[in-house]
Design an enzyme around this catalytic site. Structure first.
Site, PDB file in Angstrom:
ATOM      1  N   ALA A  18       0.659  -0.933   0.073  1.00  0.00           N
ATOM      2  CA  ALA A  18       0.361  -0.021  -0.026  1.00  0.00           C
ATOM      3  C   ALA A  18       0.596   1.077   0.464  1.00  0.00           C
ATOM      4  O   ALA A  18       0.146   2.062   0.217  1.00  0.00           O
ATOM      5  CB  ALA A  18      -0.867  -0.439   1.559  1.00  0.00           C
ATOM      6  N   GLY A  19       2.122   0.994  -0.485  1.00  0.00           N
ATOM      7  CA  GLY A  19       2.691   2.239  -0.821  1.00  0.00           C
ATOM      8  C   GLY A  19       1.796   2.997  -1.964  1.00  0.00           C
ATOM      9  O   GLY A  19       1.409   2.880  -2.900  1.00  0.00           O
ATOM     10  N   LEU A  20       3.007   3.774  -2.694  1.00  0.00           N
ATOM     11  CA  LEU A  20       2.051   4.979  -3.695  1.00  0.00           C
ATOM     12  C   LEU A  20       2.051   3.657  -4.755  1.00  0.00           C
ATOM     13  O   LEU A  20       1.411   3.596  -5.984  1.00  0.00           O
ATOM     14  CB  LEU A  20       3.600   5.826  -4.042  1.00  0.00           C
ATOM     15  CG  LEU A  20       3.230   6.899  -4.979  1.00  0.00           C
ATOM     16  CD1 LEU A  20       1.776   8.060  -4.897  1.00  0.00           C
ATOM     17  CD2 LEU A  20       4.551   8.049  -5.532  1.00  0.00           C
ATOM     18  N   GLN A  52      11.712  11.989   1.087  1.00  0.00           N
ATOM     19  CA  GLN A  52      12.444  13.249   1.122  1.00  0.00           C
ATOM     20  C   GLN A  52      12.095  14.311   0.005  1.00  0.00           C
ATOM     21  O   GLN A  52      11.888  14.875   0.071  1.00  0.00           O
ATOM     22  CB  GLN A  52      13.660  13.625   2.703  1.00  0.00           C
ATOM     23  CG  GLN A  52      12.902  12.970   3.050  1.00  0.00           C
ATOM     24  CD  GLN A  52      14.529  13.115   4.665  1.00  0.00           C
ATOM     25  OE1 GLN A  52      15.500  13.966   4.216  1.00  0.00           O
ATOM     26  NE2 GLN A  52      14.689  13.167   5.489  1.00  0.00           N
ATOM     27  N   GLY A  53      12.467  13.628  -0.927  1.00  0.00           N
ATOM     28  CA  GLY A  53      13.561  14.622  -2.019  1.00  0.00           C
ATOM     29  C   GLY A  53      12.241  15.158  -2.853  1.00  0.00           C
ATOM     30  O   GLY A  53      12.240  16.463  -2.924  1.00  0.00           O
ATOM     31  N   ARG A 281      25.451  10.436  -6.389  1.00  0.00           N
ATOM     32  CA  ARG A 281      25.078  10.129  -4.938  1.00  0.00           C
ATOM     33  C   ARG A 281      26.449   8.634  -4.628  1.00  0.00           C
ATOM     34  O   ARG A 281      26.466   7.969  -3.039  1.00  0.00           O
ATOM     35  CB  ARG A 281      24.101   9.505  -4.367  1.00  0.00           C
ATOM     36  CG  ARG A 281      23.060   8.231  -5.160  1.00  0.00           C
ATOM     37  CD  ARG A 281      21.464   7.995  -4.534  1.00  0.00           C
ATOM     38  NE  ARG A 281      20.754   9.778  -4.128  1.00  0.00           N
ATOM     39  CZ  ARG A 281      19.717   8.963  -3.647  1.00  0.00           C
ATOM     40  NH1 ARG A 281      19.202   8.207  -3.878  1.00  0.00           N
ATOM     41  NH2 ARG A 281      18.503  10.242  -3.701  1.00  0.00           N
ATOM     42  N   GLU A 364       9.395  -0.285  -5.668  1.00  0.00           N
ATOM     43  CA  GLU A 364      10.585  -0.961  -5.955  1.00  0.00           C
ATOM     44  C   GLU A 364      11.306  -2.049  -5.951  1.00  0.00           C
ATOM     45  O   GLU A 364      12.165  -2.356  -5.957  1.00  0.00           O
ATOM     46  CB  GLU A 364      11.408  -0.106  -4.321  1.00  0.00           C
ATOM     47  CG  GLU A 364      12.513   0.128  -4.097  1.00  0.00           C
ATOM     48  CD  GLU A 364      12.831   0.417  -2.863  1.00  0.00           C
ATOM     49  OE1 GLU A 364      14.104   0.119  -2.091  1.00  0.00           O
ATOM     50  OE2 GLU A 364      12.163   1.150  -1.659  1.00  0.00           O
ATOM     51  N   LEU A 381       9.987   7.897  -6.777  1.00  0.00           N
ATOM     52  CA  LEU A 381       8.589   8.428  -6.073  1.00  0.00           C
ATOM     53  C   LEU A 381       7.874   8.497  -8.051  1.00  0.00           C
ATOM     54  O   LEU A 381       6.708   7.781  -7.947  1.00  0.00           O
ATOM     55  CB  LEU A 381       8.509   9.773  -6.044  1.00  0.00           C
ATOM     56  CG  LEU A 381       8.427   9.621  -3.886  1.00  0.00           C
ATOM     57  CD1 LEU A 381       8.818  11.182  -3.558  1.00  0.00           C
ATOM     58  CD2 LEU A 381       7.401   8.619  -3.318  1.00  0.00           C
TER      59      LEU A 381
END
Length: 508
Positions: A18-20, A52-53, A281, A364, A381
């Site tokens: 139930a994430g995005l 957060q990004g 990164r 993911e 996201l």
């Protein structure tokens, strides 16, 4: 556990997670019914709410989807599927606008347009944010509200995935779940896995600890093809205050001008890359790892870049720092690399279809090919929203084959003490810097745990990661081998586990 199995037939699409990605798929399933299973409460236990990004998309006049796609390909170190990156970039702006219409309060400029920020490896300022570091939570709040009010969506919390149901032809017919110690077989025409990443397999992670790669592992055990499990990016700037999981100091801070310094206050990133703080990164993560290993320490200094504006511009980072006794307005933030994402996953096409009939994957846990060896910042996201919806649209068209599922046996559980041992071993040997000796030691440790506890899903996910990392002797993207050898023609990794003995037919 009571082994009596309850059986439920769902007339529609079954979604695990139930994430995005999962909720984007559920909304796209309309007018068919969507049943969403989640182990944690809604908006908990998913990485989407912790992001957060922001969301990267070509939203400004000086940007274009083709530029976004090119940056995505460049960041992926030669392994990105360019066609999939083009889909992501082309559909990205509409995905952001769609979320805004659902109520996601993206930051706006004085003209009412999306305010965008620059992040590492982007050639344009294109990251849409919410109050600096609140994007994930705000987006998820809007999507959860919409899903809870949608008449075609049912969300069932407290249901943990324990296995996939298949028929005699190998088609996926639903899932075996566990609720309150009871096993439940839920059949459906189509099943979408949106079970997140593998951060919970690492001792230092920024993701919810529930994410242990179980969806990935159970799909692999059912015969699904897995791609690129060795590519695990480590966020350079987890806040090092002894919390598990570690809170995150968003990359946007470096975009705003924050500097990485050692314990003596000296900036060090220019020694590692000409782009300094805005280097990719993986480079930044290895630089911080090297500084810490050398005993010099690593700190993110945002005193000049943000200073007194922290509470308003980066409230999540500010609160996390204060909880650990750090005031980032006047003190540098101690940082360390932490497992942050997983580029590998269950192989899918552009519509989320896996190599197993009637099984889809998104987010993911899926491998669409858009991330390659190193994910471009704030594409995660976006991928969840774009390809989650595409999976939902495709799954709703699947016709129920009405075939009889075979009996499924749940994978064994891994005891807490064994999971803690695995997490330490993964961070030690499959972390920011790897070598053949460490990876071989890790695989031997996984062998011993599997002999003691059985083929638990976290062990399968860890083995896929470790063996693929050992099999890739060259450094590439987020996969860095201290003993690396050159590789002039890097290729993606594809793994299909050997089929196990066929299970018996389930009772009527």
């Amino acid at each position: 556990m009571d082994l009596a199995v309850e059986r439920i037939k769902h007339d529609g699409v079954l979604i695990v997670g139930a994430g995005l990605a999962g909720l984007s798929a559920a909304l796209a399933v309309a007018p068919r019914k969507a049943l969403v299973l989640t182990g944690a409460l809604v908006n908990q236990g998913c990485s989407s709410a912790w992001a957060q990004g922001g969301m990267a998309a070509a939203l400004s006049d000086d940007d274009a989807p083709a530029l976004h796609a090119a940056d995505t390909v460049a960041a992926g170190a030669g392994l990105v599927d360019a066609a999939m990156a083009a889909i992501l970039a082309q559909e990205g702006p509409d995905a952001v606008r769609r979320l805004a219409l659902l109520g996601a309060p993206f930051d706006r400029d004085d003209q009412g347009q999306f305010a965008t920020s620059l992040e590492a490896a982007h050639s344009r300022s294109r990251v849409a944010r919410v109050k600096g570091d609140q994007a994930g939570r705000a987006i998820m709040d809007a999507v959860v509200r919409t899903a809870l009010s949608a008449p075609h969506v049912q969300i069932r919390s407290g249901a943990r995935l324990r296995g996939l149901l298949q028929d005699a032809e190998g088609r996926v017919r639903g899932v075996l779940a566990e609720e309150d110690g009871r096993l439940i077989e839920i059949t459906a025409a189509a099943t979408i896995l949106a079970t997140g990443g593998i951060g919970g397999l690492y001792a230092v992670t920024t993701t919810p600890p529930e994410l242990k790669g179980e969806g990935l592992a159970l799909a692999a055990m059912a015969g699904a093809t897995i791609a690129d499990p060795e590519f695990v990016p480590f966020h350079p700037t987890a806040i090092d205050i002894g919390r598990d999981p570690a809170p995150l100091a968003t990359e946007a801070l470096r975009g705003e001008g924050a500097k990485l310094i050692d314990g003596d206050g000296e900036a060090f990133m220019a020694r590692y890359h000409p782009d300094a703080e805005l280097a990719p990164r993986d480079v930044v993560a290895r630089a911080i790892h090297a500084e810490r290993e050398a005993g010099r320490g690593a700190f993110l200094d945002a005193r000049a870049a943000v200073g007194a504006h922290f509470p308003d511009e980066f409230p999540a980072v500010f609160a996390a720092c204060l909880s650990g006794g750090i005031d980032p307005r006047v003190q540098p933030i101690p940082v360390a690399p932490a497992c942050h994402y997983h580029m590998g996953g269950i192989v899918t096409d552009a519509n989320g279809q896996t190599s197993l009939a009637n099984l889809f994957a998104a987010g993911e846990c899926a491998s669409t090919g858009v991330h390659g060896a190193n994910r471009l910042a704030s594409n995660s996201l976006l991928e969840a929203a774009v390809f989650g919806a595409r999976a939902g649209y495709a799954a709703r068209e699947v016709v129920d084959p009405k075939s009889r599922p075979l009996r499924a046996t749940p994978a064994p559980d891994l005891p807490p003490e064994a999971l803690a041992q695995l997490r330490i071993a993964m961070s030690r040997d499959a972390g920011v810097v790897r070598d053949a000796d460490g990876l071989s030691r890790l695989i031997a440790e996984i062998d011993a745990m599997e002999a003691a506890y059985g083929r638990a899903a976290p062990l399968v996910a860890a083995r896929l990661t470790a063996q693929a990392a050992l099999a890739r002797p060259a450094s590439l993207g987020a996969h860095f081998r201290a003993d690396g050898v050159p590789d002039l023609a890097p290729a993606r990794t594809f793994i299909t586990l050997p089929a196990s003995s066929p299970p018996r037919l389930a009772a009527e």
